[in-house]
Motif scaffolding. Structure first.
Motif, PDB file in Angstrom:
ATOM      1  N   UNK A   1      -0.861  12.927  -6.044  1.00 55.63           N
ATOM      2  CA  UNK A   1      -0.467  11.725  -5.312  1.00 55.63           C
ATOM      3  C   UNK A   1      -1.693  10.888  -5.021  1.00 55.63           C
ATOM      4  N   UNK A   2      -1.655   9.619  -5.449  1.00 58.64           N
ATOM      5  CA  UNK A   2      -2.719   8.670  -5.150  1.00 58.64           C
ATOM      6  C   UNK A   2      -2.102   7.473  -4.435  1.00 58.64           C
ATOM      7  N   UNK A   3      -2.280   7.363  -3.111  1.00 61.14           N
ATOM      8  CA  UNK A   3      -1.717   6.228  -2.378  1.00 61.14           C
ATOM      9  C   UNK A   3      -2.598   4.992  -2.519  1.00 61.14           C
ATOM     10  N   UNK A   4      -1.967   3.819  -2.589  1.00 59.57           N
ATOM     11  CA  UNK A   4      -2.733   2.567  -2.617  1.00 59.57           C
ATOM     12  C   UNK A   4      -2.284   1.613  -1.521  1.00 59.57           C
ATOM     13  N   UNK A   5      -1.492   2.098  -0.575  1.00 61.83           N
ATOM     14  CA  UNK A   5      -1.109   1.298   0.582  1.00 61.83           C
ATOM     15  C   UNK A   5      -0.412   0.006   0.219  1.00 61.83           C
ATOM     16  N   UNK A   6      -0.884  -1.091   0.821  1.00 61.77           N
ATOM     17  CA  UNK A   6      -0.277  -2.408   0.606  1.00 61.77           C
ATOM     18  C   UNK A   6      -1.094  -3.245  -0.372  1.00 61.77           C
ATOM     19  N   UNK A   7      -1.761  -2.589  -1.311  1.00 58.89           N
ATOM     20  CA  UNK A   7      -2.529  -3.306  -2.335  1.00 58.89           C
ATOM     21  C   UNK A   7      -1.668  -4.369  -3.002  1.00 58.89           C
ATOM     22  N   UNK A   8      -2.241  -5.528  -3.257  1.00 57.42           N
ATOM     23  CA  UNK A   8      -1.511  -6.608  -3.918  1.00 57.42           C
ATOM     24  C   UNK A   8      -1.164  -6.221  -5.345  1.00 57.42           C
ATOM     25  N   UNK A   9       0.121  -6.275  -5.661  1.00 57.17           N
ATOM     26  CA  UNK A   9       0.604  -6.039  -7.021  1.00 57.17           C
ATOM     27  C   UNK A   9       0.964  -7.391  -7.615  1.00 57.17           C
ATOM     28  N   UNK A  10       0.308  -7.799  -8.689  1.00 55.04           N
ATOM     29  CA  UNK A  10       0.553  -9.133  -9.213  1.00 55.04           C
ATOM     30  C   UNK A  10       0.420  -9.169 -10.727  1.00 55.04           C
ATOM     31  N   UNK A  11       1.180 -10.084 -11.324  1.00 57.69           N
ATOM     32  CA  UNK A  11       1.069 -10.397 -12.751  1.00 57.69           C
ATOM     33  C   UNK A  11       1.278 -11.887 -12.895  1.00 57.69           C
ATOM     34  N   UNK A  12       0.236 -12.622 -13.294  1.00 59.35           N
ATOM     35  CA  UNK A  12       0.378 -14.068 -13.414  1.00 59.35           C
ATOM     36  C   UNK A  12       1.315 -14.448 -14.556  1.00 59.35           C
TER      37      UNK A  12
ATOM     38  N   UNK B   1       4.695 -13.326 -10.481  1.00 56.55           N
ATOM     39  CA  UNK B   1       5.106 -12.537  -9.323  1.00 56.55           C
ATOM     40  C   UNK B   1       3.910 -11.853  -8.673  1.00 56.55           C
ATOM     41  N   UNK B   2       4.046 -11.604  -7.375  1.00 56.48           N
ATOM     42  CA  UNK B   2       3.079 -10.813  -6.615  1.00 56.48           C
ATOM     43  C   UNK B   2       3.778 -10.286  -5.375  1.00 56.48           C
ATOM     44  N   UNK B   3       3.382  -9.088  -4.940  1.00 57.39           N
ATOM     45  CA  UNK B   3       3.984  -8.514  -3.743  1.00 57.39           C
ATOM     46  C   UNK B   3       2.985  -7.588  -3.075  1.00 57.39           C
ATOM     47  N   UNK B   4       3.026  -7.554  -1.761  1.00 54.63           N
ATOM     48  CA  UNK B   4       2.269  -6.594  -0.976  1.00 54.63           C
ATOM     49  C   UNK B   4       3.282  -5.768  -0.196  1.00 54.63           C
ATOM     50  N   UNK B   5       3.669  -4.645  -0.778  1.00 61.18           N
ATOM     51  CA  UNK B   5       4.678  -3.793  -0.156  1.00 61.18           C
ATOM     52  C   UNK B   5       4.099  -3.017   1.011  1.00 61.18           C
ATOM     53  N   UNK B   6       4.948  -2.273   1.680  1.00 64.51           N
ATOM     54  CA  UNK B   6       4.484  -1.511   2.837  1.00 64.51           C
ATOM     55  C   UNK B   6       3.645  -0.313   2.420  1.00 64.51           C
TER      56      UNK B   6
ATOM     57  N   UNK C   1       4.282   4.358  -9.156  1.00 64.50           N
ATOM     58  CA  UNK C   1       5.498   5.128  -9.439  1.00 64.50           C
ATOM     59  C   UNK C   1       6.531   4.989  -8.327  1.00 64.50           C
ATOM     60  N   UNK C   2       6.062   4.685  -7.120  1.00 60.07           N
ATOM     61  CA  UNK C   2       6.959   4.553  -5.970  1.00 60.07           C
ATOM     62  C   UNK C   2       6.476   3.426  -5.066  1.00 60.07           C
ATOM     63  N   UNK C   3       7.372   2.516  -4.736  1.00 59.27           N
ATOM     64  CA  UNK C   3       7.091   1.455  -3.767  1.00 59.27           C
ATOM     65  C   UNK C   3       8.048   1.605  -2.599  1.00 59.27           C
TER      66      UNK C   3
END
Length: 225
Positions: free
Chosen positions: A77-88, A92-97, A123-125
């Motif tokens: 398990x590698x957590x990345x928190x609320x890292x910005x997920x984006x693809x220009x 789209x872009x999202x900062x999930x919980x 793998x999980x948001x």
């Protein structure tokens, strides 16, 4: 006083229309390294969300739950928190919980940046919804190809898996943790906050060790027979 209390329990949200991708990037730069407001971007619509305390408490518990289960069962398990997920290219872009790499955890070890044009999506948001829905966030996750999304409201937790048709379907069992149901996870997340949170973590840790781990090992033995 009651109305003031209710106001504090609401997520603050602002929607801006007709924002360019460069405008979104400028907003990220202005916001800087602060955790709030969270920023979503979908087809020119920019959303700023400042989470409330109930929102953050539930999100934090869900993140701890995933980590405790992964650690107790010795799952990568590698957590990345609320890292910005984006693809220009997808607009789209999202900062999930909370976001986690599970099947791809080892692939992300040592990385200091995330480029979804090269790296796999989490793998999980996890999305907590207190005063807003998750429809737009789910569309962003769909375009990014996130295999599993958990959506938690005040009354329930829902698991969604991404199918071959590139659409999300609700499922009672987790994709990443097929031995866990949404109802069972929510029973932990929904416990009252009337105790010290570290005591809640200790109870969770004991449950993973004494109940969940033996159950999973038993299921694995039966599957191997």
């Amino acid at each position: 006083m009651a109305s003031a209390t209710r106001q504090k329990a609401r997520d603050a949200r602002i929607d801006l229309l007709d924002v360019s991708w460069s405008g979104f990037k400028r907003m990220l730069k202005v916001r800087g390294e602060r955790r709030s407001p969270r920023i979503w971007y979908l087809d020119g619509r920019l959303t700023l969300v400042s989470p409330s305390m109930p929102h953050e408490r539930s999100a934090r518990r869900l993140g701890i739950f995933v980590m405790e289960v992964s650690t107790g069962l010795e799952m990568p398990c590698t957590p990345i928190g609320a890292t910005t997920l984006s693809r220009d290219d997808l607009n789209v872009a999202v900062e999930g919980d909370e976001n986690f790499y599970l099947a791809h955890a080892e692939q992300m070890v040592g990385k200091t940046g995330l480029d979804l044009n090269v790296d796999p999506p989490p793998d999980l948001a996890i999305e907590v919804v207190v005063t807003h829905g998750a429809k737009r966030a789910m569309e962003i996750y769909r375009r990014l190809g996130v295999p599993e999304v958990w959506v938690c409201s005040r009354s329930r937790l829902r698991f969604f898996r991404l199918g071959e048709d590139r659409a999300y379907t609700e499922t009672p069992l987790s994709v990443a943790f097929p031995f866990l149901s949404s109802a069972e996870v929510f029973s932990w997340i929904n416990q009252p906050h009337s105790v010290i949170e570290s005591h809640w973590v200790l109870r969770l840790r004991a449950w993973v060790r004494d109940e969940l781990a033996p159950r999973v090992r038993g299921e694995e033995r039966r599957d191997g027979e």
